[in-house]
Design a protein around this motif. Structure first.
Motif, PDB file in Angstrom:
ATOM      1  N   ASP A 166       7.583   5.805  -7.586  1.00 27.46           N
ATOM      2  CA  ASP A 166       6.778   6.081  -6.402  1.00 27.46           C
ATOM      3  C   ASP A 166       7.302   7.263  -5.596  1.00 27.46           C
ATOM      4  OD1 ASP A 166       5.860   3.667  -7.370  1.00 27.46           O
ATOM      5  OD2 ASP A 166       5.660   2.735  -5.403  1.00 27.46           O
ATOM      6  N   ALA A 167       8.623   7.461  -5.568  1.00 32.85           N
ATOM      7  CA  ALA A 167       9.203   8.521  -4.747  1.00 32.85           C
ATOM      8  C   ALA A 167       8.798   9.914  -5.212  1.00 32.85           C
ATOM      9  CB  ALA A 167      10.729   8.398  -4.749  1.00 32.85           C
ATOM     10  N   MET A 168       8.275  10.036  -6.437  1.00 31.12           N
ATOM     11  CA  MET A 168       7.875  11.338  -6.959  1.00 31.12           C
ATOM     12  C   MET A 168       6.493  11.756  -6.466  1.00 31.12           C
ATOM     13  SD  MET A 168       9.497  11.199 -10.809  1.00 31.12           S
ATOM     14  CE  MET A 168       9.600  12.985 -10.981  1.00 31.12           C
ATOM     15  N   GLY A 169       5.897  10.946  -5.594  1.00 25.64           N
ATOM     16  CA  GLY A 169       4.653  11.330  -4.952  1.00 25.64           C
ATOM     17  C   GLY A 169       3.422  10.772  -5.637  1.00 25.64           C
ATOM     18  N   ARG A 170       2.363  10.634  -4.830  1.00 24.13           N
ATOM     19  CA  ARG A 170       1.080  10.185  -5.339  1.00 24.13           C
ATOM     20  C   ARG A 170       0.070  11.301  -5.147  1.00 24.13           C
ATOM     21  NH1 ARG A 170      -0.827   4.277  -3.922  1.00 24.13           N
ATOM     22  NH2 ARG A 170      -2.118   4.833  -5.733  1.00 24.13           N
ATOM     23  N   PHE A 171      -0.301  11.919  -6.253  1.00 26.92           N
ATOM     24  CA  PHE A 171      -1.318  12.962  -6.255  1.00 26.92           C
ATOM     25  C   PHE A 171      -1.844  13.092  -7.674  1.00 26.92           C
ATOM     26  CE2 PHE A 171       2.920  14.968  -6.397  1.00 26.92           C
ATOM     27  CZ  PHE A 171       2.857  15.763  -7.530  1.00 26.92           C
ATOM     28  N   GLN A 172      -2.701  14.038  -7.924  1.00 24.23           N
ATOM     29  CA  GLN A 172      -3.286  14.204  -9.250  1.00 24.23           C
ATOM     30  C   GLN A 172      -2.276  14.926 -10.141  1.00 24.23           C
ATOM     31  OE1 GLN A 172      -7.413  13.964  -9.650  1.00 24.23           O
ATOM     32  NE2 GLN A 172      -7.598  15.874 -10.776  1.00 24.23           N
ATOM     33  N   HIS A 173      -1.351  14.127 -10.663  1.00 25.71           N
ATOM     34  CA  HIS A 173      -0.241  14.665 -11.444  1.00 25.71           C
ATOM     35  C   HIS A 173      -0.725  15.269 -12.758  1.00 25.71           C
ATOM     36  CE1 HIS A 173       3.368  13.307  -9.273  1.00 25.71           C
ATOM     37  NE2 HIS A 173       2.640  12.249  -8.900  1.00 25.71           N
ATOM     38  N   GLU A 174      -0.030  16.287 -13.191  1.00 23.08           N
ATOM     39  CA  GLU A 174      -0.286  16.861 -14.509  1.00 23.08           C
ATOM     40  C   GLU A 174       1.007  16.847 -15.328  1.00 23.08           C
ATOM     41  OE1 GLU A 174      -2.421  18.227 -17.614  1.00 23.08           O
ATOM     42  OE2 GLU A 174      -3.330  17.826 -15.678  1.00 23.08           O
ATOM     43  N   ALA A 175       1.885  17.817 -15.126  1.00 22.60           N
ATOM     44  CA  ALA A 175       3.085  17.939 -15.957  1.00 22.60           C
ATOM     45  C   ALA A 175       4.344  17.882 -15.104  1.00 22.60           C
ATOM     46  CB  ALA A 175       3.045  19.235 -16.753  1.00 22.60           C
ATOM     47  N   ALA A 176       5.487  17.678 -15.781  1.00 18.17           N
ATOM     48  CA  ALA A 176       6.793  17.632 -15.127  1.00 18.17           C
ATOM     49  C   ALA A 176       7.795  18.389 -15.990  1.00 18.17           C
ATOM     50  CB  ALA A 176       7.245  16.180 -14.944  1.00 18.17           C
ATOM     51  N   ALA A 177       8.743  19.063 -15.339  1.00 15.21           N
ATOM     52  CA  ALA A 177       9.778  19.806 -16.059  1.00 15.21           C
ATOM     53  C   ALA A 177      11.097  19.633 -15.330  1.00 15.21           C
ATOM     54  CB  ALA A 177       9.412  21.282 -16.160  1.00 15.21           C
TER      55      ALA A 177
END
Length: 384
Positions: A166-177
């Motif tokens: 949850d701490a990584m945020g709530r939004f329209q996620h796509e990719a992570a690096a």
């Protein structure tokens, strides 16, 4: 539920590869990549899978949606999307998201010879799992591409239950690096006025708590930037992208990849590949089709990864169903093309740990349905 953009006019083994050449190093603002002759030469006629490849390369199908994977009893998921590879003793594992609801992610284990030895589920009952990213501690971050979506941390070996972060945020996620030097994770947002974020965990290797920030910069295509805290990562009632004045807008954030002090990410709304120099706090364009005269070789930019050589490989959603290479010398060229699948998109490019095999999927195959997804392997003399 399926998503497609209408375009204008129309892995763990290599994640720390070093980039060289004029595109990647040198001037404060490098010249964006230009079309040219690629390092692998012309494409041959389509093979039995409808894939056009350069001389010396071959393809095979490793999985199809709603069919058993190789000799296993496991049925492959619909709409395969983002993916990554992990070393597994003398073999390796390829993980893949499912961009459907309910979604999730699955994994295929390969032996040292490339034979499929097992396949299994690593995440279930989530929504529209699009892209994501690998972590240095060998987990897979699976991102939900929905309003106020979550990031889930999963185990490619399937031994531990997935955990919602949850701490990584709530939004329209796509990719992570993941950036192991600065101990942070960069996140793209698939909105027409989306942002670029970074999440810095309180303890590196533990994503349960930390600081979510958004990139703040001007409207130009190059310059300096800074990071600002997102006051409410939960994104309600105010969306995360609307909380910080001056947050830089990106048109449809897609793929994201870290290597050698640089974050590479794509924006499909304007068909650009961006490079963020995180050592100098500057950003610029690595590719922009509007700067190319005539027909651009790369359109519908989407997922991105790099080879051991430092060359970028960018998959198309739309265009001519290509995976294009942007070389370390600053040349963009078609590496492969899938014929007869124009209603699909190419997703999840990732190299095996030794760099000799490229995995990716056609999300909807030749029929244009999420149930028709196909996951491929390409083997050949990739540059080192």
């Amino acid at each position: 539920m399926e998503r497609r953009y209408f375009l204008r006019g129309a892995v763990i083994g290599t994640s720390t590869a070093a980039f060289g050449g004029s595109l990647w190093r040198g001037a404060a603002v490098a010249e964006p990549a230009r079309p040219g002759v690629g390092p692998y030469g012309a494409l041959r006629p389509a093979d039995g899978h409808g894939m056009r490849l350069p001389s010396g390369f071959s393809s095979r199908v490793v999985a199809r949606s709603r069919q058993r994977v190789g000799p296993t009893a496991y049925v492959w998921h619909d709409a395969p999307d983002g993916g990554a590879c992990y070393a597994d003793g003398t073999g390796w594992i390829y993980v893949s998201n499912a961009e459907v609801t309910p979604g999730g992610a699955s994994a295929i284990r390969f032996s040292s010879s490339g034979a499929v030895t097992s396949a299994y589920r690593i995440l279930s009952d989530t929504r529209q799992n699009c892209a994501g990213g690998a972590t240095p501690w060998n987990t897979w971050l699976s991102c939900e591409e929905v309003s106020r979506g979550y990031v889930y941390e999963t185990d490619p070996w399937g031994a531990r239950a997935a955990v919602r972060r949850d701490a990584m945020g709530r939004f329209q996620h796509e990719a992570a690096a993941a950036d192991p030097v600065r101990r942070t994770v960069y996140l793209t947002e698939d909105e027409s006025d989306g942002c670029l974020y970074r999440f810095t965990p309180t303890t590196w290797g533990d994503l349960s708590a930390g600081r979510l920030q958004v990139l703040v910069a001007g409207s130009a295509t190059s310059g300096s930037y800074r990071w600002a805290d997102v006051p409410d990562p939960d994104g309600s009632p105010t969306a995360t992208r609307q909380q910080v004045p001056g947050a830089k807008r990106f048109s449809g954030g897609e793929g994201c990849h870290y290597a050698n002090d640089t974050v590479w990410f794509t924006t499909k709304g304007d068909n650009r590949v961006w490079q963020l120099n995180v050592a100098r706090d500057t950003y610029e364009l690595a590719y922009d089709d509007s700067l190319i005269s005539g027909s651009a070789p790369l359109t519908g930019v989407d997922n991105v990864t790099s080879a051991a050589s430092g060359d970028l490989f960018v998959a198309e959603d739309g265009g001519t169903m290509d995976i294009c290479v942007i070389t370390r010398e600053g040349i963009v060229a078609t590496f492969l093309r899938l014929d007869g699948q124009s209603a699909s998109e190419l997703t999840g490019p990732a190299f095996s740990p030794d760099g000799s095999r490229l995995y990716f999927s056609s999300q909807r195959g030749s029929g244009g349905s999420s149930s028709g997804g196909i996951t491929y392997e390409v083997t050949g003399p990739f540059r080192r």
